[in-house]
Write an enzyme that holds these catalytic residues in place. Structure first.
Site, PDB file in Angstrom:
ATOM      1  N   ASP A 152       0.911  -1.000  -0.021  1.00 23.29           N
ATOM      2  CA  ASP A 152       0.295  -0.064   0.026  1.00 23.29           C
ATOM      3  C   ASP A 152       0.957   1.208  -0.080  1.00 23.29           C
ATOM      4  O   ASP A 152       2.045   1.320   0.800  1.00 23.29           O
ATOM      5  CB  ASP A 152      -1.070  -0.147   1.401  1.00 23.29           C
ATOM      6  CG  ASP A 152      -1.757   1.125   1.407  1.00 23.29           C
ATOM      7  OD1 ASP A 152      -2.862   1.150   0.608  1.00 23.29           O
ATOM      8  OD2 ASP A 152      -1.854   1.846   2.223  1.00 23.29           O
ATOM      9  N   GLU A 209       1.624   0.107  -4.953  1.00 24.33           N
ATOM     10  CA  GLU A 209       0.888   0.931  -5.274  1.00 24.33           C
ATOM     11  C   GLU A 209       1.589   2.392  -5.379  1.00 24.33           C
ATOM     12  O   GLU A 209       1.864   2.556  -4.365  1.00 24.33           O
ATOM     13  CB  GLU A 209      -0.328   0.912  -4.364  1.00 24.33           C
ATOM     14  CG  GLU A 209      -1.228   2.188  -4.728  1.00 24.33           C
ATOM     15  CD  GLU A 209      -2.229   2.385  -3.428  1.00 24.33           C
ATOM     16  OE1 GLU A 209      -3.560   3.064  -3.848  1.00 24.33           O
ATOM     17  OE2 GLU A 209      -1.781   2.220  -2.254  1.00 24.33           O
TER      18      GLU A 209
END
Length: 546
Positions: free
Chosen positions: A206, A274
């Site tokens: 993330d 990401e």
């Protein structure tokens, strides 16, 4: 004890990864919230798609202010999702079905409920005092810099206990870890190793470009209005008004990524990062996935944006990847848990959805598909009273948040909860989704679900599509076309991204039509390709080995 290396450490290259948002996939105990046992029970559906791996969004212990992306214990399962034993059972079943398991590691920040933060905020000289990003106020009491939170407002929150500000790039309850502190990096690597030893095959990382901040806390420069490209944050959020040079995207991040890669290599594991940035996404992607010593793959937001991907746009994006990330590896996605579903975002018909699915499975890179995407689910419309997402609540109604793409998966069209739960779902099940339930599409040979299976199988059947090179991706009118090539084959791909027919010239060579089950057409006697609305053309040419 290290487990044996996977037989194919390069398994991630060209893989198709299925993302699961665990709160909304399958509830096994009637509390209205999906859980790990529910995922395990639905693994046969996932395996039937032919995907290589699943990516499970966070299920760690958390106060759930950001629904698991605010972790209070990295090495345990939140009771609402089950237990570590449930996770072990999920891993075992997935591996029996030939599906690898990737989990979502949120390393840039924790919850304020994490014991690390509780200790850090006590004083300026305790053992974990430097584990988070603390800074004194300016002489006038204002925050140390002009950095903004992606969820709105200043990225700095005053803490009365320590009498300093702490950095939070997201919610005020999500303080950022200080990656300039070696002990923090060591602790996070131990977290990764805990799950690797438990059998996971990799990670989705993330906000991978948010890990490290500028130690001098320099102000971000303003971004002129004409350069603003609201991809990672909505236009209603002034976050897009800055050039984020100092609060993220720092070169010091590479050192940590190399350490993480060294650890993953011991287990044959892989990671997809990401990369969230409106200006430098592809540059960062290229940097983070090059050299074989950082993460294997990353995704940016070019195809997760609101811009409908016309043939011209797709050619521009692929050209930019070739220019900025020539050694990198992209993981393409049209939808995920953070953006409106692409069926609604791009206003796609079923025919258009099929065309884009075929295209995605032919692009160079790996692929992420999001739960319900295989059913063609549109974005769910929710009332303000039903919202759970703090992001949507903050910016309603200009930005409705992320709940519309997070509503429960629909399995059966025989009750109002779609087979997701016997209890009251945490988000309402969209009645518009029920006719698209898995049970309904299984009975219809022409349903989108079967097209996804065929497209994934088609990709896996051709080495050129999984790992091959591509030539220049170009737009010929409304048609995007390119050639993928491996040692044994070449595949010509042309997809008409329009509701109108279009004709292009077929490249020279002895091409044979393939992919008929995907609606592919072949060359006409005149050597041209006459493509109908939203129709692909897929052709094969064998390459003799030297």
């Amino acid at each position: 004890m290290l487990r044996p290396l996977t037989e194919n450490p390069d398994w991630w290259r060209g893989a198709v990864i299925y993302q699961i948002y665990p709160r909304s996939y399958q509830d096994s105990n009637g509390d209205g919230i999906g859980d790990l046992l529910g995922i395990t029970n639905r693994l046969p559906h996932i395996a039937s798609l032919g995907v290589d791996a699943i990516w499970i969004s966070p299920f760690f212990t958390s106060p759930m202010r950001d629904f698991g992306y605010d972790v209070s214990d990295y090495c345990d399962v939140d009771p609402m999702f089950g237990s570590l034993a449930d996770f072990d059972a999920l891993i075992s079943m997935a591996h029996q079905l030939g599906v690898k398991v990737m989990i979502d590691l949120v390393l840039s920040h924790t919850s304020i409920d994490h014991p690390w933060f509780a200790e850090s905020r006590v004083s300026k000289d305790n053992p974990k005092s430097n584990w988070y990003v603390w800074a004194d106020a300016k002489p006038d009491g204002t925050p140390p810099s002009n950095w903004l939170s992606i969820f709105g407002g200043s990225a700095w929150q005053w803490d009365a206990q320590r009498c300093q500000y702490y950095l939070h790039n997201f919610l005020t309850t999500q303080p950022d870890l200080n990656f300039h502190e070696p002990e923090v990096q060591d602790a996070l690597l131990k977290v990764a190793e805990f799950w690797l030893q438990r059998g996971v095959d990799g990670f989705r990382l993330d906000t991978i470009n948010f890990y490290v901040h500028d130690q001098e806390l320099r102000d971000n420069p303003a971004l002129p209005a004409e350069r603003r490209n609201p991809i990672t944050a909505p236009a209603a959020n002034p976050y897009t008004w800055q050039d984020h040079q100092y609060d993220k995207n720092r070169p010091e991040n590479l050192e940590f990524l190399r350490k993480l890669r060294t650890l993953m290599n011991q287990y044959g594991a892989a990671a997809v990062g990401e990369v969230g940035d409106d200006l430098y996404g592809l540059d960062i992607l290229g940097e983070y996935t090059s050299g074989g010593d950082k993460v294997q793959m990353s995704y940016a937001f070019e195809l997760l944006s609101s811009v409908p991907p016309t043939a011209q746009y797709v050619s521009e994006v692929m050209g930019a990847v070739d220019e900025k990330a020539p050694e990198g590896w992209v993981c393409w996605a049209f939808s995920n848990h953070d953006v409106p579903r692409h069926i609604s975002r791009w206003k796609l018909t079923d025919a258009a959805a099929r065309a884009y699915t075929t295209l995605m499975m032919c692009l160079r890179g790996s692929v992420c598909i999001y739960q319900g995407e295989e059913l063609g689910l549109p974005e769910a419309e929710l009332r303000f009273e039903d919202l759970q997402d703090p992001y949507g609540i903050q910016f309603w109604p200009e930005f409705k948040g992320r709940d519309g793409c997070r509503t429960p998966m629909v399995w059966d069209n025989n009750n109002q909860n779609g087979g997701f739960s016997s209890g009251h779902p945490w988000l309402p099940v969209s009645h518009d989704h029920l006719p698209r339930a898995v049970s309904e599409q299984e009975k219809d040979p022409g349903a989108l679900l079967h097209h996804y299976r065929k497209a994934i199988h088609f990709r896996h059947s051709h080495e050129a599509l999984v790992k091959g090179t591509h030539d220049t991706v170009r737009a010929e009118g409304t048609v995007v076309c390119f050639t993928r090539k491996s040692e044994s084959e070449e595949i010509f791909v042309a997809v008409n991204l329009s509701g109108d027919p279009y004709t292009i010239e077929m490249p020279e060579g002895d091409w044979h039509q393939i992919g008929i089950e995907l609606g592919s057409t072949g060359p006409a006697p005149d050597g041209k390709l006459h493509l109908g609305p939203w129709q692909p053309a897929l052709a094969l040419k064998h390459t003799p080995k030297a």
